[in-house]
Each structure stands twice: as C-alpha cells, then as structure tokens.
Scaffold this motif. Structure first.
Motif, PDB file in Angstrom:
ATOM      1  N   SER A  23      -3.874  -7.706  -7.651  1.00 38.29           N
ATOM      2  CA  SER A  23      -4.260  -7.913  -6.263  1.00 38.29           C
ATOM      3  C   SER A  23      -5.753  -8.204  -6.166  1.00 38.29           C
ATOM      4  CB  SER A  23      -3.952  -6.669  -5.415  1.00 38.29           C
ATOM      5  OG  SER A  23      -2.590  -6.312  -5.486  1.00 38.29           O
ATOM      6  N   ILE A  37      -4.578 -16.518  -3.148  1.00 41.91           N
ATOM      7  CA  ILE A  37      -3.346 -16.496  -3.946  1.00 41.91           C
ATOM      8  C   ILE A  37      -3.149 -17.846  -4.626  1.00 41.91           C
ATOM      9  CG2 ILE A  37      -0.820 -16.408  -3.758  1.00 41.91           C
ATOM     10  CD1 ILE A  37      -1.216 -14.210  -1.619  1.00 41.91           C
ATOM     11  N   ARG A  80      -2.398 -14.711  -7.987  1.00 43.03           N
ATOM     12  CA  ARG A  80      -2.095 -13.282  -7.840  1.00 43.03           C
ATOM     13  C   ARG A  80      -0.886 -13.103  -6.927  1.00 43.03           C
ATOM     14  NH1 ARG A  80      -6.445 -10.057  -9.514  1.00 43.03           N
ATOM     15  NH2 ARG A  80      -7.647 -11.314 -10.986  1.00 43.03           N
ATOM     16  N   SER A  81      -0.271 -11.929  -7.038  1.00 43.50           N
ATOM     17  CA  SER A  81       0.948 -11.666  -6.269  1.00 43.50           C
ATOM     18  C   SER A  81       0.666 -10.998  -4.925  1.00 43.50           C
ATOM     19  CB  SER A  81       1.905 -10.795  -7.080  1.00 43.50           C
ATOM     20  OG  SER A  81       1.329  -9.517  -7.331  1.00 43.50           O
ATOM     21  N   GLN A  82      -0.552 -10.459  -4.766  1.00 45.65           N
ATOM     22  CA  GLN A  82      -0.877  -9.738  -3.541  1.00 45.65           C
ATOM     23  C   GLN A  82      -2.329  -9.971  -3.133  1.00 45.65           C
ATOM     24  OE1 GLN A  82      -0.116  -5.553  -4.196  1.00 45.65           O
ATOM     25  NE2 GLN A  82       1.903  -5.663  -3.259  1.00 45.65           N
ATOM     26  N   ILE A 112      -5.016  -7.833  -0.426  1.00 39.17           N
ATOM     27  CA  ILE A 112      -5.147  -6.627   0.383  1.00 39.17           C
ATOM     28  C   ILE A 112      -6.387  -6.720   1.261  1.00 39.17           C
ATOM     29  CG2 ILE A 112      -5.414  -4.116   0.363  1.00 39.17           C
ATOM     30  CD1 ILE A 112      -4.110  -4.128  -2.433  1.00 39.17           C
ATOM     31  N   THR A 145      -1.445  -4.805   3.062  1.00 40.98           N
ATOM     32  CA  THR A 145      -1.080  -5.419   1.785  1.00 40.98           C
ATOM     33  C   THR A 145      -0.126  -6.581   2.042  1.00 40.98           C
ATOM     34  OG1 THR A 145      -1.316  -3.312   0.604  1.00 40.98           O
ATOM     35  CG2 THR A 145      -0.025  -5.041  -0.471  1.00 40.98           C
ATOM     36  N   ASP A 181       2.114  -9.633   0.377  1.00 38.22           N
ATOM     37  CA  ASP A 181       2.719 -10.244  -0.798  1.00 38.22           C
ATOM     38  C   ASP A 181       2.680 -11.767  -0.675  1.00 38.22           C
ATOM     39  OD1 ASP A 181       3.346  -7.781  -1.969  1.00 38.22           O
ATOM     40  OD2 ASP A 181       5.223  -7.652  -0.842  1.00 38.22           O
ATOM     41  N   HIS A 186       5.138 -13.383   1.730  1.00 39.91           N
ATOM     42  CA  HIS A 186       5.114 -13.026   3.149  1.00 39.91           C
ATOM     43  C   HIS A 186       5.210 -14.304   3.978  1.00 39.91           C
ATOM     44  CE1 HIS A 186       3.569 -11.705   7.040  1.00 39.91           C
ATOM     45  NE2 HIS A 186       3.665 -10.446   6.638  1.00 39.91           N
TER      46      HIS A 186
END
Length: 230
Positions: free
Chosen positions: A127, A159, A164-166, A168, A184, A186, A189
């Motif tokens: 993240s 992203i 990256r997957s997340q 925040i 958070t 994803d 989303h």
C-alpha cells in the motif's frame, strides 16, 4: 532530491494531469497557464496559507528531524499543529516511524510510454499512504470530499504508477477534537476503476499534446528555482 528538482523533472505527476484537466474544462484559463510556463511563476489553486499549514504538519509527522519554518505560522496555528500531531500519535507509531516516508516514485506508463513520477507520504507493504488535513468532522464527509479534491484520481494514478493493490488516505481534522479518518481503497474499488479511466484519458491527451508544436506541457517543469510555491 529537492522539491524543485522533483517538480521540474520531465515526467508527469497526478498534479500535472489535474492541471491539464482544469485547462480542458475551462476551470484554469490558458492565459494563466502560459504566463506560468514562460515566467516560471506558479499560480495557486489552493490558498498558500492552507498549503503551508499542510506542509508543516506533513514535515512534523513524516520528517520530524527536519527544521521547521517558524515564521510560516502564528502562535495559535503552532498550537493547533501540535495538537494535531498529538492526535496522530497512533498512525505515526504504526506507519510513519517504521516504514519509509517521502518516497520518490517513477515509472513508464505502459499505455502511452510517458514517464511518470510521484511521491508517497509512506510506503507500507503493498500500500501507499497519503496524509491529508481536512475541515471535515465526520468520516462520511471526508470521503465525500474526495470528488472535490480529486483524491479518487490521486489514488488511481498511484495504483497505475506502481501497480500496488491498495491506497490509504489518513485524514486529520483541523479543528477540535481533531478526528482521525483512515480510508483504505482497493484497486478494484468502483470509484478507483472509474477514476483510472480518467487517468488513462488524461495521459493519452498528454501524449497528443506532447507532439504538438505549441502543445501543453506541465507548467511545473518550467518553475524557476528562486520562486517558492507557497
């Protein structure tokens, strides 16, 4: 790398894409853009005083070893900043003390071949974390502000840049009781997916502009070193 070096590096940041978007929407006059580009004098979308406040809090939380600029703030503002810093004790302990902060990022857009750049407040496993100050007092209000400030696009851009997957967001209120919000997001989303389409469209337009004889390039590339942003 200094802030000036980062901003003038010939690569595209999410702030640069936001500038292009504002130009295309007519929210930023082209005359102001050209003045900025040729004179190297930055324009301000956000009140410089607000920028200074956020910059100081970032430094206090992420880079406490660096000296602060005393004359930037009034005594009352310094008291507020220290109260906010106290409220950030848990995020600082959990994230900022143990993981890299103010991390420069770079890459090449697979879609357009353009060079990309960014800077993460904190690099945390898979993240990236970004610290925001906010006037919001409730979680739902903070999330609702993402559209106004292009935070969805920011998350989608990072992203896209890093894979990256997340992403925040940690928000902290600027008034008592200085609430903390952690959001958070994803990569799958729905708002990230729709914002990713915006990022792709703007990058494609940036590539078109780059091939024009008098097309758009980020005004930040032309900023003069002796002119401060705030």
């Amino acid at each position: 790398m200094t802030e000036h070096d980062y901003r003038t590096t010939r690569a595209y940041s999410v702030s640069d894409l936001n500038e292009l978007d504002r130009l295309l929407l007519g929210e930023l006059p082209w005359a102001i853009y050209w003045r900025t580009r040729y004179l190297g004098i930055p324009y301000h979308i956000t009140d410089p005083k607000i920028l200074k406040f956020g910059s100081t809090l970032h430094q206090m939380a992420l880079e406490p070893e660096k000296p602060l600029v005393d004359e930037w703030h009034t005594l009352e503002e310094w008291e507020t900043l220290h109260r906010m810093l106290s409220r950030l004790e848990e995020p600082i302990r959990q994230y900022f003390t143990n993981y890299p902060c103010e991390v420069p990022l770079s890459g090449t857009c697979e879609l357009t071949g353009l060079r990309l750049k960014g800077k993460a407040d904190c690099d945390y496993f898979d993240s990236l974390i970004d610290l925001k100050t906010t006037s919001c007092r409730k979680y739902d209000s903070f999330v609702a502000s993402f559209d106004k400030y292009n935070y969805w696009r920011q998350a989608a851009y990072y992203i896209h840049l890093t894979g990256r997957s997340q992403f925040i967001f940690i928000g902290i209120g600027k008034t008592s009781p200085y609430p903390i919000f952690e959001v958070t997001l994803d990569a799958d989303h729905p708002k990230i997916l729709s914002s990713m389409k915006q990022v792709h469209a703007l990058l494609k337009r940036a590539k078109v502009e780059a091939h024009k004889s008098n097309g758009w390039f980020p005004s930040s590339w032309f900023k003069k070193e002796n002119i401060v942003l705030y």
